[in-house]
Design a protein around this motif. Sequence first.
Motif, PDB file in Angstrom:
ATOM      1  N   THR A  86      35.004  -6.377  28.923  1.00  8.94           N
ATOM      2  CA  THR A  86      34.499  -5.008  28.522  1.00  8.94           C
ATOM      3  C   THR A  86      33.235  -4.805  29.299  1.00  8.94           C
ATOM      4  O   THR A  86      33.030  -3.710  29.757  1.00  8.94           O
ATOM      5  CB  THR A  86      34.182  -5.086  26.742  1.00  8.94           C
ATOM      6  OG1 THR A  86      33.128  -6.080  26.566  1.00  8.94           O
ATOM      7  CG2 THR A  86      35.547  -5.275  26.146  1.00  8.94           C
ATOM      8  N   GLN A  87      32.387  -5.925  29.700  1.00  8.31           N
ATOM      9  CA  GLN A  87      31.219  -5.523  30.375  1.00  8.31           C
ATOM     10  C   GLN A  87      31.633  -5.107  32.012  1.00  8.31           C
ATOM     11  O   GLN A  87      31.054  -4.334  32.317  1.00  8.31           O
ATOM     12  CB  GLN A  87      30.384  -6.756  30.724  1.00  8.31           C
ATOM     13  CG  GLN A  87      29.233  -6.537  31.441  1.00  8.31           C
ATOM     14  CD  GLN A  87      27.943  -5.932  30.721  1.00  8.31           C
ATOM     15  OE1 GLN A  87      27.336  -6.555  29.943  1.00  8.31           O
ATOM     16  NE2 GLN A  87      27.514  -4.921  31.325  1.00  8.31           N
ATOM     17  N   ILE A  88      32.424  -5.753  32.418  1.00 13.65           N
ATOM     18  CA  ILE A  88      32.920  -5.636  33.807  1.00 13.65           C
ATOM     19  C   ILE A  88      33.804  -4.272  33.870  1.00 13.65           C
ATOM     20  O   ILE A  88      33.650  -3.575  34.841  1.00 13.65           O
ATOM     21  CB  ILE A  88      33.804  -6.767  34.251  1.00 13.65           C
ATOM     22  CG1 ILE A  88      32.767  -8.081  34.260  1.00 13.65           C
ATOM     23  CG2 ILE A  88      34.503  -6.521  35.738  1.00 13.65           C
ATOM     24  CD1 ILE A  88      33.781  -9.330  34.599  1.00 13.65           C
ATOM     25  N   ALA A  89      34.508  -3.888  32.608  1.00 11.63           N
ATOM     26  CA  ALA A  89      35.289  -2.678  32.732  1.00 11.63           C
ATOM     27  C   ALA A  89      34.400  -1.595  32.860  1.00 11.63           C
ATOM     28  O   ALA A  89      34.711  -0.598  33.555  1.00 11.63           O
ATOM     29  CB  ALA A  89      36.263  -2.805  31.550  1.00 11.63           C
ATOM     30  N   ALA A  90      33.072  -1.697  32.102  1.00 11.87           N
ATOM     31  CA  ALA A  90      32.269  -0.688  32.260  1.00 11.87           C
ATOM     32  C   ALA A  90      31.693  -0.571  33.676  1.00 11.87           C
ATOM     33  O   ALA A  90      31.528   0.630  34.145  1.00 11.87           O
ATOM     34  CB  ALA A  90      31.137  -0.818  31.032  1.00 11.87           C
ATOM     35  N   GLN A  91      31.363  -1.747  34.437  1.00  8.55           N
ATOM     36  CA  GLN A  91      30.870  -1.787  35.493  1.00  8.55           C
ATOM     37  C   GLN A  91      31.486  -1.058  36.438  1.00  8.55           C
ATOM     38  O   GLN A  91      31.236  -0.486  37.573  1.00  8.55           O
ATOM     39  CB  GLN A  91      30.214  -3.087  35.945  1.00  8.55           C
ATOM     40  CG  GLN A  91      29.235  -3.530  35.045  1.00  8.55           C
ATOM     41  CD  GLN A  91      28.733  -4.960  35.386  1.00  8.55           C
ATOM     42  OE1 GLN A  91      29.502  -5.919  36.190  1.00  8.55           O
ATOM     43  NE2 GLN A  91      27.645  -5.521  35.483  1.00  8.55           N
ATOM     44  N   ASN A  92      32.851  -1.336  36.226  1.00  2.19           N
ATOM     45  CA  ASN A  92      33.880  -1.042  37.253  1.00  2.19           C
ATOM     46  C   ASN A  92      34.164   0.445  37.197  1.00  2.19           C
ATOM     47  O   ASN A  92      35.059   1.093  38.203  1.00  2.19           O
ATOM     48  CB  ASN A  92      35.248  -1.806  37.220  1.00  2.19           C
ATOM     49  CG  ASN A  92      36.135  -1.874  38.295  1.00  2.19           C
ATOM     50  OD1 ASN A  92      35.323  -2.373  39.515  1.00  2.19           O
ATOM     51  ND2 ASN A  92      37.320  -1.668  38.269  1.00  2.19           N
ATOM     52  N   THR A  93      33.828   1.053  36.535  1.00  2.00           N
ATOM     53  CA  THR A  93      33.889   2.647  36.161  1.00  2.00           C
ATOM     54  C   THR A  93      33.028   3.441  37.171  1.00  2.00           C
ATOM     55  O   THR A  93      33.124   4.638  37.587  1.00  2.00           O
ATOM     56  CB  THR A  93      34.027   3.332  34.889  1.00  2.00           C
ATOM     57  OG1 THR A  93      32.546   3.002  34.629  1.00  2.00           O
ATOM     58  CG2 THR A  93      34.891   2.436  33.905  1.00  2.00           C
ATOM     59  N   VAL A  94      32.028   2.744  37.801  1.00  2.00           N
ATOM     60  CA  VAL A  94      30.838   3.540  38.535  1.00  2.00           C
ATOM     61  C   VAL A  94      30.482   2.841  39.682  1.00  2.00           C
ATOM     62  O   VAL A  94      30.834   1.629  39.987  1.00  2.00           O
ATOM     63  CB  VAL A  94      29.531   3.509  37.486  1.00  2.00           C
ATOM     64  CG1 VAL A  94      29.928   4.418  36.293  1.00  2.00           C
ATOM     65  CG2 VAL A  94      29.041   2.318  37.127  1.00  2.00           C
TER      66      VAL A  94
END
Length: 494
Positions: A388-396
């Motif tokens: 979930t953390q990496i998914a968030a980072q991967n959007t920006v």
Amino acid sequence: MTSPDTDAPISRRSVGLRSERGPILLSLMLATALVALDSTVIATAIPTITKDLGGFSQFPWLLSVYLLAQAATTPLYGKVADMLGRKPVMMIGIAVFLVGSVLCALAWSMPSLIAFRAVQGLGAGAILPMSMTIVGDIYSLQERAKVQGYVASVWGVSAVVGPLIGGAFSQWVSWRWIFWVNVPLCLVAGVILWRNFREKVERRRHRIDYLGAILVTAATTLIMLGLLEGGEGWAWLSATSVVVLGAGAALVVAFVLVERRAPEPVLPLWVFGRRALLTTSLASLGVGAVMIGFTSYVPTFTQVTLGTGALIAGFSVATMTVGWPIAAAQSGRIYLRHGFRVTALIGSAITVVGAVLMLLLGTGSTPWEVGAFCLVVGAGLGLTAPPTQIAAQNTVGWSERGVVTSATMFARSIGSALGVAVYGAIVNASLGSSAGHPAPGPLADAVHDVFVGVLVAAVGMALAVFLMPRDGAGRADRETVATEAAEARGGAAG
């Protein structure tokens, strides 16, 4: 699909040879360990501290003011890091934490120690989100789950080691060494990071959102204060509680109005408007609530209800810290093949199963059962938190990664604060008049009720994960992974 990560490859943004990443990771883990330890190490030293300084009725503030200062400043640090770079923010965080530690060691009264603990919290507010952000900068997508699992597992180890260290220093040396020992460790972490981490930041004029920073800090402080002290320092329906929480809510409204017009908002409202970021933040909130519930009440349950010593109680919950990094290390393989959402769904389902198993514990259970069930919970969280953390980072891209990482860390802090408040209220309601001298049976019932609350938090976390997007941010781009891996291998020092 092209991931936003490609606008800031490792070779251009965070510059360094692969051999330098090991020392950087060591520095990040050491700094994180300091922050995590100081949130738990003081618990077993409180009797000695209050005997020396007095102010026994004020000691809960030693714990809550640290969490308050840390959570309130996290969004601000994230925005500053996106403008000026991660390294200066991280170095400031370590420096402030060091100064706060020295001041705590020199404290002459309980009010002064509480104030200096707040200074420590201000440093911690920079260290935690920057650690995760730097990991996102210097490691490729396929590597992040394992590495972030290492950093996150520091928290679990600290939950066990912290109280043991605090008790040992208090009994055999002095409680002040709890803080003095931070000084050389801060210096080591700072020097390693300073010498090994180099980044290139595009310098341009920024319009700092001072009003937004003040409002979000004040609003977070009041809301966290209301949640932490409600039911403890004052009744939930008292005038004080209404005023504190009401003022916090009013400042939130004012903050939203200001951020809508700010050229460079300290916490952009789009963070809450994108489905991927909203759901991952809610999942992080659930992670915080689940973690604080088990790490806070499992040791007490094991000691009082099962009659074990502090060491066995600590090791029973330590199995959670074993399951977390092992599962996190494997999560990368899963999300590269099936996506972030599927991986987190598997993890949240395992967490729910572990929470259900914890409900089976009673006065006839053994520490082995407690440890086994905590291992299941840890494995579930290890498959949920990193994706979930990496998914968030991967959007920006690089220029927004600090804000996004801070937002998820901020959500986890709020989850912990909510958990502390709710679980504390559950215990008080369950024990009633026997709260002063709880017997094993009543305490077992009270902790069982807490575990029901943790199960509800785990289900909520699973629901947030279920609502994550199926595509886009929820699926790893293999071409991006290959590109990032090549850049990581060929990154040259700048």
